[in-house]
Design a protein around this motif. Structure first.
Motif, PDB file in Angstrom:
ATOM      1  N   ALA A 226       0.537  -1.240   0.366  1.00 42.94           N
ATOM      2  CA  ALA A 226       0.075  -0.088   0.114  1.00 42.94           C
ATOM      3  C   ALA A 226       1.207   1.084  -0.160  1.00 42.94           C
ATOM      4  N   GLU A 227       1.715   1.545   0.533  1.00 42.84           N
ATOM      5  CA  GLU A 227       2.908   2.608   1.090  1.00 42.84           C
ATOM      6  C   GLU A 227       3.317   2.221  -0.370  1.00 42.84           C
ATOM      7  N   VAL A 228       4.334   1.503  -1.080  1.00 35.12           N
ATOM      8  CA  VAL A 228       4.158   1.492  -1.902  1.00 35.12           C
ATOM      9  C   VAL A 228       4.151   2.419  -3.482  1.00 35.12           C
ATOM     10  N   ARG A 229       2.428   2.256  -3.512  1.00 29.55           N
ATOM     11  CA  ARG A 229       1.442   2.088  -4.004  1.00 29.55           C
ATOM     12  C   ARG A 229       1.438   3.908  -3.813  1.00 29.55           C
ATOM     13  N   ARG A 230       1.511   3.888  -2.813  1.00 28.86           N
ATOM     14  CA  ARG A 230       1.348   5.703  -2.694  1.00 28.86           C
ATOM     15  C   ARG A 230       1.921   6.852  -3.396  1.00 28.86           C
ATOM     16  N   ARG A 231       3.449   5.966  -3.028  1.00 24.76           N
ATOM     17  CA  ARG A 231       4.764   6.342  -3.670  1.00 24.76           C
ATOM     18  C   ARG A 231       4.828   6.483  -4.571  1.00 24.76           C
ATOM     19  N   LEU A 232       4.833   5.399  -5.190  1.00 24.68           N
ATOM     20  CA  LEU A 232       4.766   5.637  -7.440  1.00 24.68           C
ATOM     21  C   LEU A 232       3.664   6.765  -7.701  1.00 24.68           C
ATOM     22  N   TRP A 233       2.574   6.604  -7.227  1.00 26.86           N
ATOM     23  CA  TRP A 233       1.473   7.353  -7.816  1.00 26.86           C
ATOM     24  C   TRP A 233       1.999   8.586  -7.176  1.00 26.86           C
ATOM     25  N   ALA A 234       2.517   9.313  -5.821  1.00 28.64           N
ATOM     26  CA  ALA A 234       2.783  10.188  -5.953  1.00 28.64           C
ATOM     27  C   ALA A 234       3.933  10.562  -7.082  1.00 28.64           C
ATOM     28  N   THR A 235       4.894  10.254  -7.429  1.00 31.46           N
ATOM     29  CA  THR A 235       6.191  10.080  -7.778  1.00 31.46           C
ATOM     30  C   THR A 235       5.558  10.158 -10.052  1.00 31.46           C
ATOM     31  N   ILE A 236       4.366   9.465 -10.161  1.00 26.11           N
ATOM     32  CA  ILE A 236       4.590   9.424 -11.084  1.00 26.11           C
ATOM     33  C   ILE A 236       3.231  10.452 -11.892  1.00 26.11           C
ATOM     34  N   VAL A 237       2.809  11.220 -10.770  1.00 22.49           N
ATOM     35  CA  VAL A 237       2.283  12.501 -10.848  1.00 22.49           C
ATOM     36  C   VAL A 237       3.290  13.848 -10.659  1.00 22.49           C
ATOM     37  N   GLU A 238       4.778  13.539 -10.357  1.00 19.45           N
ATOM     38  CA  GLU A 238       5.219  14.773 -10.277  1.00 19.45           C
ATOM     39  C   GLU A 238       6.055  14.550 -11.307  1.00 19.45           C
ATOM     40  N   MET A 239       6.286  13.397 -11.924  1.00 17.37           N
ATOM     41  CA  MET A 239       6.761  13.161 -13.190  1.00 17.37           C
ATOM     42  C   MET A 239       5.814  13.945 -14.536  1.00 17.37           C
ATOM     43  N   THR A 240       4.941  13.631 -14.724  1.00 19.45           N
ATOM     44  CA  THR A 240       3.789  14.444 -14.921  1.00 19.45           C
ATOM     45  C   THR A 240       3.580  15.561 -15.010  1.00 19.45           C
ATOM     46  N   VAL A 241       3.437  16.649 -13.971  1.00 16.58           N
ATOM     47  CA  VAL A 241       3.617  17.943 -13.683  1.00 16.58           C
ATOM     48  C   VAL A 241       4.586  18.845 -14.468  1.00 16.58           C
ATOM     49  N   GLN A 242       5.772  17.810 -13.959  1.00 14.85           N
ATOM     50  CA  GLN A 242       6.998  18.742 -14.585  1.00 14.85           C
ATOM     51  C   GLN A 242       6.898  18.226 -16.537  1.00 14.85           C
ATOM     52  N   ALA A 243       6.468  17.018 -16.443  1.00 13.48           N
ATOM     53  CA  ALA A 243       6.836  17.376 -17.823  1.00 13.48           C
ATOM     54  C   ALA A 243       6.331  18.582 -18.810  1.00 13.48           C
ATOM     55  N   ALA A 244       4.635  18.444 -18.050  1.00 11.15           N
ATOM     56  CA  ALA A 244       3.793  19.225 -18.475  1.00 11.15           C
ATOM     57  C   ALA A 244       4.153  20.149 -19.107  1.00 11.15           C
ATOM     58  N   LEU A 245       5.106  21.237 -17.593  1.00  9.10           N
ATOM     59  CA  LEU A 245       5.485  22.695 -17.321  1.00  9.10           C
ATOM     60  C   LEU A 245       6.232  22.964 -18.867  1.00  9.10           C
ATOM     61  N   ASP A 246       7.623  21.479 -18.650  1.00  9.59           N
ATOM     62  CA  ASP A 246       8.346  21.954 -20.214  1.00  9.59           C
ATOM     63  C   ASP A 246       7.581  21.634 -21.441  1.00  9.59           C
ATOM     64  N   SER A 247       6.694  21.144 -21.392  1.00 10.21           N
ATOM     65  CA  SER A 247       5.887  20.956 -22.786  1.00 10.21           C
ATOM     66  C   SER A 247       4.640  22.264 -22.928  1.00 10.21           C
ATOM     67  N   ALA A 248       4.630  22.976 -22.032  1.00 10.71           N
ATOM     68  CA  ALA A 248       3.590  23.287 -22.576  1.00 10.71           C
ATOM     69  C   ALA A 248       2.376  23.152 -22.166  1.00 10.71           C
ATOM     70  N   MET A 249       1.655  22.312 -21.699  1.00 11.32           N
ATOM     71  CA  MET A 249       0.830  21.759 -22.020  1.00 11.32           C
ATOM     72  C   MET A 249       0.260  20.749 -20.575  1.00 11.32           C
ATOM     73  N   PRO A 250      -0.879  20.743 -21.381  1.00 15.12           N
ATOM     74  CA  PRO A 250      -1.704  20.975 -19.501  1.00 15.12           C
ATOM     75  C   PRO A 250      -1.380  19.230 -19.308  1.00 15.12           C
ATOM     76  N   PRO A 251      -1.466  18.914 -17.975  1.00 13.79           N
ATOM     77  CA  PRO A 251      -1.103  17.583 -16.851  1.00 13.79           C
ATOM     78  C   PRO A 251      -1.990  16.409 -17.221  1.00 13.79           C
ATOM     79  N   SER A 252      -3.654  16.990 -17.304  1.00 14.41           N
ATOM     80  CA  SER A 252      -4.293  16.178 -17.684  1.00 14.41           C
ATOM     81  C   SER A 252      -4.279  14.814 -16.564  1.00 14.41           C
ATOM     82  N   LEU A 253      -4.101  15.087 -14.985  1.00 16.06           N
ATOM     83  CA  LEU A 253      -4.036  14.279 -14.179  1.00 16.06           C
ATOM     84  C   LEU A 253      -5.403  13.945 -14.117  1.00 16.06           C
TER      85      LEU A 253
END
Length: 562
Positions: A226-253
């Motif tokens: 359960a903790e691994v899943r929470r951590r991994l989801w938070a990491t994927i969200v963070e990577m998505t947000v950073q990539a959205a900033l670099d591409s000037a695109m919405p994160p679409s979370l």
């Protein structure tokens, strides 16, 4: 269009765009008409062509252009070397990007080395990616053979992830490999400009195994998982947000009810754990950095919504509110990490945490910075972007973080380019303003400070080429910017100074690329040695940076110049 590209339309860059256009034969012929300048530009055009030809030769050795399944070699380095690199990764990147449960990974690591020849591909890729990421910040650098080998590991991992979908791809371990591959691609500039599209696929995979639902809603999930899943989801969200900033695109979370990870150390939870007792938020644990990133997520998402909205107007009140909140987050983070006792929080951690959050400030204010020079009501935007740029370019001294900034692409490059743009525009604008009001030779401290930073940026450009970058526009344009400032200070002819600086820059870059090409050829004519020859950062095997040649194309909005 990336924010650095958008910011590159500033009028201050017009002379350099014109110089480049005239040199490659795409100008109007109305500028740089003096015979001396025209002769220099003719040579500049030849040098640009030479640099591009050498760069193309280097790129031919990229695994993406020569890799076939029969050529993939996933042999690991020596166990001693791998152990050192794994330790580096776990003590640096893993603190912010929580991808692995450290004790569980060490157990997998020992299993791998007990019989590496029979280890499953999934485990082999996970370990090799961790080794490769750790090697990027090792104090002795890496030789050409190792650099080429790491590139092949990353391409092999991407090929494995892109292959026919099987059960192991769509599981927590498969998503961990996905995250490690995304991180490695950005560090080593392998398709780093396309990460936003890759994150869309990864996000969908995560949703398909219900990472966006908190484990308490799913039956039969052990506490550790359960903790691994929470951590991994938070990491994927963070990577998505950073990539959205670099591409000037919405994160679409997607909508998600996954709770933040618990504030616990990795060694406080195992497969036998049935209940956990989280620490206070003021107590530092191996999860603290991720929790700090999560705390700043709401304001960063609002910034992305403001910047990527289809509305033609951006509310300045919203910008100021988001800017103030982001500043408060940075202040709160600093208060937390400076109070940490001992060495559990390193300069690398502090720099990476600050960088990943602070870099949102420049795109937030960039639509208003140009207007701020003539409209005092917008002056806070000019100050905010300058402060952010100065902070990004002046991190806490740390060799590992400096190596990351020298080699990194993707998010590690885009923030640097934004900061470079802000500082360059300010240097040129202040020089012009002081030339007009007659204070250029009396009030030179501020311009001197900016010019010193620009000179440091020039050194960074040189180091990036030595590290494998093939795009030379960064060095060329920064040289021209400094030359224009010095021409204004000395009263020299501006156009001739700009042209000569471009010529000198390109001669240096051509020589650097030729050395790089020789190294590439040598690396492919001999077996790569994992540990030897590591003291030379310049001994890199191939073009590791900026795959799409976008680094300073923000100064060249006309695609015909690319």
């Amino acid at each position: 269009m990336r924010w650095s590209l958008w910011m590159g339309k500033a009028k201050e860059f017009a002379p350099f765009i014109t110089c480049y256009a005239e040199a490659i034969g795409k100008g109007t012929g109305e500028a740089f008409q003096a015979p001396d300048a025209r002769a220099v530009l003719s040579h500049v055009g030849d040098l640009i062509k030479q640099c591009k030809d050498i760069a193309r030769t280097i790129k031919l050795w990229r695994p993406s252009r020569s890799l076939f399944n029969s050529q993939i070699d996933l042999a690991p380095p020596s166990r001693e070397y791998a152990h050192t690199m794994v330790g580096l990764y776990l003590g640096s990147f893993e603190s912010v990007y929580r991808i692995l449960h450290i004790p569980s990974f060490w157990a997998e690591y020992e299993t791998f080395w007990s019989n590496p020849e029979q280890a499953p591909t999934e485990l082999r890729l996970k370990i090799l990616l961790v080794v490769g990421i750790g090697a990027s910040i090792h104090e002795t650098g890496m030789n050409a053979g190792l650099h080429h080998t790491i590139h092949r590991w990353i391409h092999a991992a991407q090929a494995w992830l892109s292959g026919p979908l099987e059960k192991d791809r769509l599981a927590v371990s498969g998503l961990q490999i996905d995250c490690l591959t995304i991180l490695a691609r950005q560090i080593y500039s392998i398709g780093a400009d396309l990460v936003w599209t890759s994150m869309g696929t990864l996000l969908h995979k995560a949703m398909q195994i219900n990472l966006h639902r908190d484990p308490k809603h799913l039956s039969g999930i052990p506490v550790l998982q359960a903790e691994v899943r929470r951590r991994l989801w938070a990491t994927i969200v963070e990577m998505t947000v950073q990539a959205a900033l670099d591409s000037a695109m919405p994160p679409s979370l997607p909508e998600s009810d996954t709770e933040p990870p618990s504030n616990i150390n990795d060694d406080e939870i195992s497969e036998s754990t049935t209940a956990i007792q989280p620490h206070s938020s003021r107590i530092y644990t191996t999860t603290s950095m991720q929790l700090l990133m999560l705390a700043s997520l709401p304001v960063r998402l609002r910034i992305l919504h403001t910047l990527t909205s289809l509305s033609p107007e951006i509310s300045y009140l919203d910008v100021i509110a988001s800017s103030s909140e982001l500043t408060n987050v940075l202040t709160s983070n600093y208060e937390f990490i400076k109070d940490d006792a001992g060495a559990s929080i390193t300069p690398f951690h502090r720099n990476l945490l600050d960088y990943l959050i602070r870099r949102f400030m420049i795109p937030l204010h960039c639509p208003f910075t140009d207007k701020a020079r003539t409209n005092p009501l917008l002056s806070s935007s000019l100050k905010a972007t300058l402060d952010a740029a100065m902070a990004i370019m002046s991190p806490e001294p740390d060799d590992a973080f400096s190596r990351l900034m020298a080699i990194g692409g993707g998010l590690f490059r885009e923030g640097i380019w934004c900061a470079m743009t802000v500082i360059s525009i300010e240097l040129l604008a202040q020089t012009e303003a002081q030339s007009i009001d007659g204070t250029l030779h009396r009030n030179h401290r501020y311009i001197g400070l900016l010019k010193n930073i620009a000179t440091d940026l020039l050194s960074i450009s040189v180091e990036r080429i030595r590290q494998g970058e093939t795009n030379i526009k960064g060095h060329m344009f920064m040289s021209m910017i400094i030359a224009q400032v010095e021409a204004a200070q000395s009263g020299a002819d501006s156009e001739l100074s700009i042209a000569k600086s471009a010529e000198s820059s390109l001669e240096l870059c051509r020589d650097l690329l030729m050395t790089l090409a020789d190294t590439v050829s040598l690396a492919h004519s001999s077996d790569g040695d994992f540990e030897s020859g590591a003291s030379h950062h310049g001994e890199l095997e191939e073009a590791t940076g900026l795959d799409l040649d976008l680094d300073w194309d923000f100064l060249l909005p006309d695609a015909g110049f690319a």
